[in-house]
Design an enzyme around this catalytic site. Structure first.
Site, PDB file in Angstrom:
ATOM      1  N   CYS A   8      88.189  16.036  14.876  1.00  0.00           N
ATOM      2  CA  CYS A   8      89.166  16.752  15.713  1.00  0.00           C
ATOM      3  C   CYS A   8      89.201  16.154  17.114  1.00  0.00           C
ATOM      4  CB  CYS A   8      88.802  18.238  15.813  1.00  0.00           C
ATOM      5  SG  CYS A   8      88.768  19.040  14.219  1.00  0.00           S
TER       6      CYS A   8
HETATM    7  C1  BEZ Z   1      85.682  17.194  12.109  1.00  0.00           C
HETATM    8  O1  BEZ Z   1      86.576  17.436  12.893  1.00  0.00           O
HETATM    9  O2  BEZ Z   1      84.951  16.232  12.265  1.00  0.00           O
HETATM   10  C2  BEZ Z   1      85.476  18.050  10.892  1.00  0.00           C
HETATM   11  C3  BEZ Z   1      85.714  19.408  10.968  1.00  0.00           C
HETATM   12  C4  BEZ Z   1      85.489  20.187   9.832  1.00  0.00           C
HETATM   13  C5  BEZ Z   1      85.056  19.601   8.651  1.00  0.00           C
HETATM   14  C6  BEZ Z   1      84.866  18.239   8.586  1.00  0.00           C
HETATM   15  C7  BEZ Z   1      85.052  17.448   9.722  1.00  0.00           C
END
Ligand code: BEZ
Length: 221
Positions: A46
């Site tokens: 994110c």
């Molecule tokens: C991420 O943003 O890295 C992420 C968030 C939730 C699950 C897997 C990855």
């Protein structure tokens, strides 16, 4: 299955955001809009996505598209995390150039069909998937994409599809595979050859194919 279909009027929801409380249609005004969700603040993928979105925000602005993000965290978390995002974007002195919606009660996530059943927080609550909704100036849904939490999006592709949506909203054309602005486009099948000749002064070229059917009609818009 909750969710929105192309052509539906996008819900005019009220929400708390990093720029205060908004009513979505008022936030959009007469602009195009892109609403993109992400699973959680302070997570790695994110952070890379929002940093990229911040870097290319001027490109959205140029196209008259208002950006807004969403996740199931609070306004306070969003504000704190935004500083990490901008630092990751090598612009620590700037603020995130678009607001983030705080959907901590998951009301919008449910209404808009954004929850990813495979991704849950430590309390077992589902997280938002990586949805993108592009909304036209008529407030109708023009495009939606849905990626799982484990796959980050490509913001150049979002700009490319917005270029296609904005062109095809004005002209009776469709954009072929891997189209970019400046490339030839295709005449839509519902137009007769005579209508196409009248509408496209740059001319229409038709690619011959074994079927003999003359449906591969290209023009320069
Ligand atoms: C991420 O943003 O890295 C992420 C968030 C939730 C699950 C897997 C990855």
């Amino acid at each position: 299955m909750p969710g929105l279909l192309l052509g539906d009027v996008f819900p005019n929801f009220d929400a708390d955001t990093t720029i205060g409380r908004i009513k979505f249609h008022d936030f959009l005004g007469s602009s195009w809009g892109v609403l993109f969700s992400h699973p959680r603040d302070f997570t790695p993928v994110c952070t890379t996505e929002l940093a990229c979105a911040a870097k290319v925000s001027d490109e959205f602005k140029k196209r008259g598209v208002k950006m807004i993000a969403l996740s199931v965290d609070s306004v306070e978390d969003h504000r704190n995390w935004s500083k990490d995002v901008m630092a990751f974007s090598n612009a620590a002195e700037s603020t995130l150039p678009f607001p983030i919606i705080a959907d901590d009660k998951r009301e919008l996530a449910v209404q808009l069909g954004m929850l990813d059943p495979d991704e849950r927080d430590k309390d077992g609550m589902p997280l938002t998937a990586r949805c993108v909704f592009v909304i036209g100036p008529d407030k109708k849904l023009k495009l939606s994409i849905l990626y799982p939490a484990t796959t980050g999006r490509n913001f150049d592709e979002l700009l490319r599809v917005i270029d296609s949506l904005q062109l095809t909203a004005q002209k009776k054309v469709a954009t072929p595979v891997d189209w970019k602005p400046g490339d030839k486009v295709m005449v839509i099948p519902s137009l007769s050859d005579a209508e196409a000749a009248a509408l496209f002064p740059n001319g229409v070229t038709t690619k011959e194919v074994p079927s003999g059917k003359k449906y591969l009609r290209f023009t320069q818009p």
